[in-house]
Design a protein around this motif. Structure first.
Motif, short mmCIF file in Angstrom:
data_model
loop_
_atom_site.label_atom_id
_atom_site.label_comp_id
_atom_site.label_asym_id
_atom_site.label_seq_id
_atom_site.Cartn_x
_atom_site.Cartn_y
_atom_site.Cartn_z
N ILE A 34 20.34 -20.38 -4.58
CA ILE A 34 20.67 -20.51 -6.00
C ILE A 34 22.08 -19.98 -6.25
CG2 ILE A 34 20.10 -19.66 -8.32
CD1 ILE A 34 17.12 -19.70 -7.39
N PRO A 106 14.12 -17.62 -11.98
CA PRO A 106 14.35 -18.92 -11.35
C PRO A 106 15.36 -19.82 -12.08
CG PRO A 106 12.18 -18.85 -12.39
CD PRO A 106 12.76 -17.46 -12.47
N GLY A 107 15.59 -19.62 -13.34
CA GLY A 107 16.49 -20.49 -14.09
C GLY A 107 17.71 -19.81 -14.65
N ILE A 108 18.03 -18.62 -14.14
CA ILE A 108 19.17 -17.89 -14.68
C ILE A 108 19.90 -17.15 -13.56
CG2 ILE A 108 17.82 -15.85 -15.26
CD1 ILE A 108 19.62 -15.62 -17.81
N VAL A 135 22.55 -21.11 -16.58
CA VAL A 135 21.15 -21.48 -16.75
C VAL A 135 20.92 -22.84 -16.12
CG1 VAL A 135 20.82 -20.10 -18.85
CG2 VAL A 135 21.57 -22.48 -19.04
N LYS A 136 19.71 -23.04 -15.66
CA LYS A 136 19.37 -24.35 -15.09
C LYS A 136 18.64 -25.15 -16.15
CE LYS A 136 18.07 -26.53 -10.87
NZ LYS A 136 17.62 -26.33 -9.49
N SER A 137 19.19 -26.33 -16.43
CA SER A 137 18.62 -27.21 -17.44
C SER A 137 18.70 -28.64 -16.91
CB SER A 137 19.40 -27.07 -18.74
OG SER A 137 18.92 -27.97 -19.71
N ASP A 139 17.61 -29.92 -14.22
CA ASP A 139 17.94 -29.90 -12.79
C ASP A 139 19.41 -29.70 -12.48
OD1 ASP A 139 15.31 -30.09 -11.91
OD2 ASP A 139 15.32 -32.27 -12.07
N TRP A 141 22.84 -26.76 -12.99
CA TRP A 141 23.32 -25.45 -13.45
C TRP A 141 24.47 -25.65 -14.42
CZ3 TRP A 141 20.69 -21.19 -12.84
CH2 TRP A 141 19.75 -21.12 -11.83
#
Length: 156
Positions: A34, A106-108, A135-137, A139, A141
């Protein structure tokens, strides 16, 4: 910057750790992947600025992105992209002296560092500590927020 990115990525892969101003905890393998993806977004920003690609840059920042300058001034996403494309000094484009990558979920991803930035106002180089949150949005970053703090000059 590309050589720094390659070195950082190599260190993350080889050691499984984030670069830091001590002490850094090892990043689990999934977090290292990541971190590499987010550092690649930082490199994409540099590439798109060099190519003057505003449309591409829009994709790398959230719609509600804000950047807080060392002076306290706040830029929206569109203002930040205009500033980047006009050649204003920016932490996104500056060399990085220190870098810390944290993956709290997982998304930051939180990336912080220290960079020298040359001022247009006085022509001098000033050191900044900065933080960027990704942030992941959908699919991908995106940078959601960034902030820079001007450091005082070193004491003689």
């Amino acid at each position: 910057m590309r050589s720094l990115l390659v070195a950082v990525l190599g260190m993350l892969v080889a050691a499984g750790t984030a670069l830091a101003h001590a002490p850094a905890k090892p990043l689990p393998a999934a977090h290292a992947a990541i971190a590499r993806a987010v550092l690649e977004v930082r490199e994409q920003i540099r590439t798109l600025v060099a190519a003057k690609d505003a449309k591409g840059l829009v994709q790398l920042y959230t719609d509600d992105f804000t950047h807080t300058h060392g002076s306290g001034k706040i830029d929206s996403r569109d203002n930040r992209i205009v500033a980047l494309l006009s050649g204003d000094p920016a932490i996104e484009l500056a060399p990085v002296d220190e870098l810390l990558v944290r993956v709290p979920g997982p998304g930051i991803v939180i990336v912080s560092g220290r960079s020298p930035v040359k001022s247009l106002a006085d022509g001098r180089t000033h050191d900044f500590r900065w933080t960027q949150v990704f942030v992941k949005s959908n699919d991908r970053w995106q940078m959601a927020v960034s902030q820079a703090t001007t450091l005082p000059p070193p004491e003689p």
